[in-house]
Scaffold this active site. Sequence first.
Site, mmCIF file in Angstrom:
data_model
loop_
_atom_site.group_PDB
_atom_site.id
_atom_site.type_symbol
_atom_site.label_atom_id
_atom_site.label_comp_id
_atom_site.label_asym_id
_atom_site.label_seq_id
_atom_site.Cartn_x
_atom_site.Cartn_y
_atom_site.Cartn_z
ATOM 1 N N ASP A 141 6.569 30.794 0.478
ATOM 2 C CA ASP A 141 6.972 29.535 0.992
ATOM 3 C C ASP A 141 5.802 29.071 1.895
ATOM 4 O O ASP A 141 5.026 29.809 2.346
ATOM 5 C CB ASP A 141 8.275 29.583 1.563
ATOM 6 C CG ASP A 141 8.954 28.207 1.488
ATOM 7 O OD1 ASP A 141 9.823 27.860 2.233
ATOM 8 O OD2 ASP A 141 8.245 27.011 1.070
ATOM 9 N N SER A 142 5.914 27.759 2.233
ATOM 10 C CA SER A 142 4.840 27.003 3.072
ATOM 11 C C SER A 142 5.156 27.165 4.346
ATOM 12 O O SER A 142 4.117 27.017 5.339
ATOM 13 C CB SER A 142 4.771 25.671 2.712
ATOM 14 O OG SER A 142 5.909 24.932 2.769
ATOM 15 N N GLY A 143 6.336 27.427 4.970
ATOM 16 C CA GLY A 143 6.542 27.298 6.167
ATOM 17 C C GLY A 143 7.152 26.089 6.631
ATOM 18 O O GLY A 143 7.596 25.722 7.689
ATOM 19 N N GLY A 144 7.332 25.281 5.489
ATOM 20 C CA GLY A 144 8.103 23.978 5.882
ATOM 21 C C GLY A 144 9.451 24.034 6.169
ATOM 22 O O GLY A 144 10.061 22.984 6.922
ATOM 23 N N PHE A 145 10.274 24.954 5.492
ATOM 24 C CA PHE A 145 11.898 24.830 5.783
ATOM 25 C C PHE A 145 11.940 25.208 7.403
ATOM 26 O O PHE A 145 12.990 24.754 7.970
ATOM 27 C CB PHE A 145 12.267 26.035 4.754
ATOM 28 C CG PHE A 145 13.790 26.164 5.147
ATOM 29 C CD1 PHE A 145 14.389 27.254 5.893
ATOM 30 C CD2 PHE A 145 14.813 25.007 4.913
ATOM 31 C CE1 PHE A 145 15.759 27.257 5.896
ATOM 32 C CE2 PHE A 145 15.976 24.993 4.992
ATOM 33 C CZ PHE A 145 16.558 26.447 5.576
ATOM 34 N N ASP B 103 5.596 20.550 2.585
ATOM 35 C CA ASP B 103 6.093 19.199 2.576
ATOM 36 C C ASP B 103 6.827 18.874 3.942
ATOM 37 O O ASP B 103 7.093 19.649 4.507
ATOM 38 C CB ASP B 103 7.259 19.130 1.438
ATOM 39 C CG ASP B 103 8.297 20.399 1.731
ATOM 40 O OD1 ASP B 103 9.519 20.405 1.164
ATOM 41 O OD2 ASP B 103 7.951 21.252 2.482
ATOM 42 N N GLN C 77 11.232 15.469 -2.562
ATOM 43 C CA GLN C 77 11.847 15.309 -1.321
ATOM 44 C C GLN C 77 12.484 13.715 -1.582
ATOM 45 O O GLN C 77 12.352 13.157 -2.713
ATOM 46 C CB GLN C 77 11.092 15.172 -0.009
ATOM 47 C CG GLN C 77 10.426 16.497 0.405
ATOM 48 C CD GLN C 77 11.654 17.626 0.556
ATOM 49 O OE1 GLN C 77 12.834 16.982 0.914
ATOM 50 N NE2 GLN C 77 11.402 18.826 0.556
ATOM 51 N N GLY D 142 15.036 19.837 0.072
ATOM 52 C CA GLY D 142 15.747 19.079 0.776
ATOM 53 C C GLY D 142 17.128 19.136 0.571
ATOM 54 O O GLY D 142 17.933 18.411 1.489
ATOM 55 N N ASP E 75 15.714 30.266 -4.828
ATOM 56 C CA ASP E 75 15.919 31.226 -3.791
ATOM 57 C C ASP E 75 16.945 31.151 -2.731
ATOM 58 O O ASP E 75 17.496 29.835 -2.614
ATOM 59 C CB ASP E 75 14.659 31.209 -3.093
ATOM 60 C CG ASP E 75 14.378 30.098 -2.136
ATOM 61 O OD1 ASP E 75 14.506 30.594 -0.754
ATOM 62 O OD2 ASP E 75 14.507 28.933 -2.393
ATOM 63 N N CYS F 223 31.529 46.676 -12.355
ATOM 64 C CA CYS F 223 30.078 46.719 -12.094
ATOM 65 C C CYS F 223 29.338 47.695 -12.222
ATOM 66 O O CYS F 223 29.800 48.998 -12.010
ATOM 67 C CB CYS F 223 29.950 46.289 -10.519
ATOM 68 S SG CYS F 223 28.122 46.182 -10.199
ATOM 69 N N CYS G 99 26.461 48.962 -10.901
ATOM 70 C CA CYS G 99 25.423 49.143 -10.079
ATOM 71 C C CYS G 99 25.586 50.677 -9.325
ATOM 72 O O CYS G 99 26.755 51.186 -9.275
ATOM 73 C CB CYS G 99 25.202 48.129 -9.012
ATOM 74 S SG CYS G 99 26.495 48.302 -7.684
ATOM 75 N N CYS H 193 28.723 50.739 -6.749
ATOM 76 C CA CYS H 193 30.106 50.811 -7.521
ATOM 77 C C CYS H 193 30.258 52.227 -8.128
ATOM 78 O O CYS H 193 31.394 52.598 -8.538
ATOM 79 C CB CYS H 193 30.362 49.575 -8.334
ATOM 80 S SG CYS H 193 30.288 47.795 -7.293
ATOM 81 N N HIS I 32 24.418 45.934 -3.863
ATOM 82 C CA HIS I 32 25.590 45.321 -4.836
ATOM 83 C C HIS I 32 25.256 44.005 -5.146
ATOM 84 O O HIS I 32 25.383 43.505 -6.174
ATOM 85 C CB HIS I 32 26.776 45.775 -4.320
ATOM 86 C CG HIS I 32 27.877 44.989 -5.106
ATOM 87 N ND1 HIS I 32 28.334 45.392 -6.532
ATOM 88 C CD2 HIS I 32 28.598 43.831 -5.050
ATOM 89 C CE1 HIS I 32 29.428 44.788 -7.196
ATOM 90 N NE2 HIS I 32 29.368 43.629 -6.021
#
Lengths: 331, 337
Positions: free
Chosen positions: A10-14, A64, A107, A134, A184, A222, A224, A227, A252
């Site tokens: 990610d860009s760091g924008g968040f 952004d 955005q 956004g 994500d 499940c 996995c 489980c 899990h």
Amino acid sequence: MNWPRALLTDSGGFQMVSLLHLADITEKGVTFQSPVDGKPMLLTPEESIQIQNRIGADIIMALDDVVKTTITGPRIEEAMYRTLRWIDRCIAAHKRPNEQNLFGIVQGGLDPVLRDICVRGLVDRNLPGYAIGGLAGGEDKDSFWRVVAQCTAALPEDKPRYVMGVGYPLDIVVCSALGADMYDCVYPTRTARFGTALVTEGVLKLKHNVMADDTRPIDPTCACMVCKNYTRAYIHCLVTKDAMGSQLLSYHNLFYMMKLSRDLHSSIIEGRFPQFVCDFLRKMVVLYAFFSLCHIHHVISVVTGIFVYLRELSCWGQGMSGSMIVFVSIR
Amino acid sequence: MLARFIILEGLSPKTISKVGGLHQMVGLPEYGFAAVARDSVQCLPECNSTNKVGASFETPCGRLLIKPADYVEMISSMKPNIWATLADEVPAWVSDKRNKTSVDRTVRWLDECIALSSAGGAVFGSIVGGPSVEERERCTQEVARRNVSGYWIGGFGLGESMDERPALLNAVTAILQEEKPRLVCGLGLPEEVLQGVAAGIDLFDSEYIYHLTLEGFALTFPLGGVGVNVFSFDPNNLGSDRSKINLRATIYRKDTSPVVENCSCYTCQNHTKAYINHLLNVHEMLAQILLEIHNTHHYLKFFSSIREAIKAGEFEQFRKRFIESRRDHLAVAAVCV
């Protein structure tokens, strides 16, 4: 990292949104107060892309100007236009366009006019992929899905559409029906650290006292590793005291999310996506009936042109019989 | 593999039994488990609160008094492969009177535990006796008379000095039957392990790896082996502790070599010192996971080389070489300073 598979940075924008009281956003970039030593740090589109170039991920995100959807007023419009100006700076700064895919981020808050301008601006730049940003910030679901639907309808069909920060399994299913491809979210692992497991019916809170002598696995259906080898009782006594509790639940939950993606994907390829969605919702909503009073309105349209309407899924009561009205009409 | 008996709040004996025992509970059915009351990380013996009714332990859930009956109930639900009887462990600095009492109590509880237990798992008789050779011998003789499958030797790793230990250990092992295994808690450093092996100890339980990992250390001491002399003088490593490195140190920031060259553990096969250094800096749990994997692997290889040396009849040489090499670099550093 010795990770031979795909990576996305990610860009760091968040961080601008999540650390807003430490940020000062100007045309140049974002000035943070470094949480490490308090010194001011300026993150420009150029700097963000340069760092991402060095890290070398397969997909990189443009810087952004993100604003919370709960904000109203001219700030949203300013952020949207700035995002478009910054995408050009990002494109110019990108030194590895043949190895790394730069995604633009749409955005515009909850305003359909602004969103439309942004989408068209990004599509003009002919980027390898597009993110819908956004959202996932606490807006109500009615507004949320409308924005996603509008964007997916306008974005090119042959490029990936990435809804950032989504999310809950239900949201992922809905957004996929609306035409999104990538997501994500911290939800599966964060909720695991708080002792909550994701299961077919919804969620299972391992911290709850009833789990103390429940010797079943988290989810008997499940496959996995967790489980197959561990009981709810054991994880219950680990969750607040030992990191391993979080680890097992994270494992899990991630398995659950990967299975969900795989199932969504194969149901689309095999032409039975609407059936998958109905099954998914049928199993899940039953549990919601026990824990909350909720109204879920979903309009789901599938990219291939088959329309599935699930209207007015209303759930009554806590602990009483849940009544579900599911209208499924396939045109 | 040795595990510790941790009294977990909320995990009742009934639940453990329902699942089928400890092996099923922790999801490790193919491992061997030894249950002892003491856990030097989370469950320390509190000798001042121990009384004639039960042994007291300081735990994260507060101070717990464990009676022999409760202890045996826990053991029978857990079904470990080996378990030690409840002991009154005291550190080296208690009074003679207190020490004598601990021996009397431990033997009494040994009998109670054996009487209450319904077979299942090998019972190890607990031997205490603090810093007194006479008390150690007295306790050992009492325990040796009982019908146990092995011996758990307690009271070490509680702050006594390394120099006092051989006499006390030998006092115990000299009396014990040779075919019955001896397990000791609290001896973790390689030198301490060698000390224990020389005295006739077979099994060790320690938190050495745990503490190393928490502090960001990785074991790097040369493992040596029969006839192999890897303990050579390295002028580039003057003054450095060749037994372990601390991955937090900034010198590792760009070090793309594995923690130990040619180590076959997952960490060394897949990751670099630089990566672990980074993980430690950003407080990622993966750092401790990778370190623990390597440290456990390295430590177990050390034990493996001890076994090889014993098989080849060369243990004493192995031990001597190992201790000397650890002192070598210190001696050289001292000369050059």
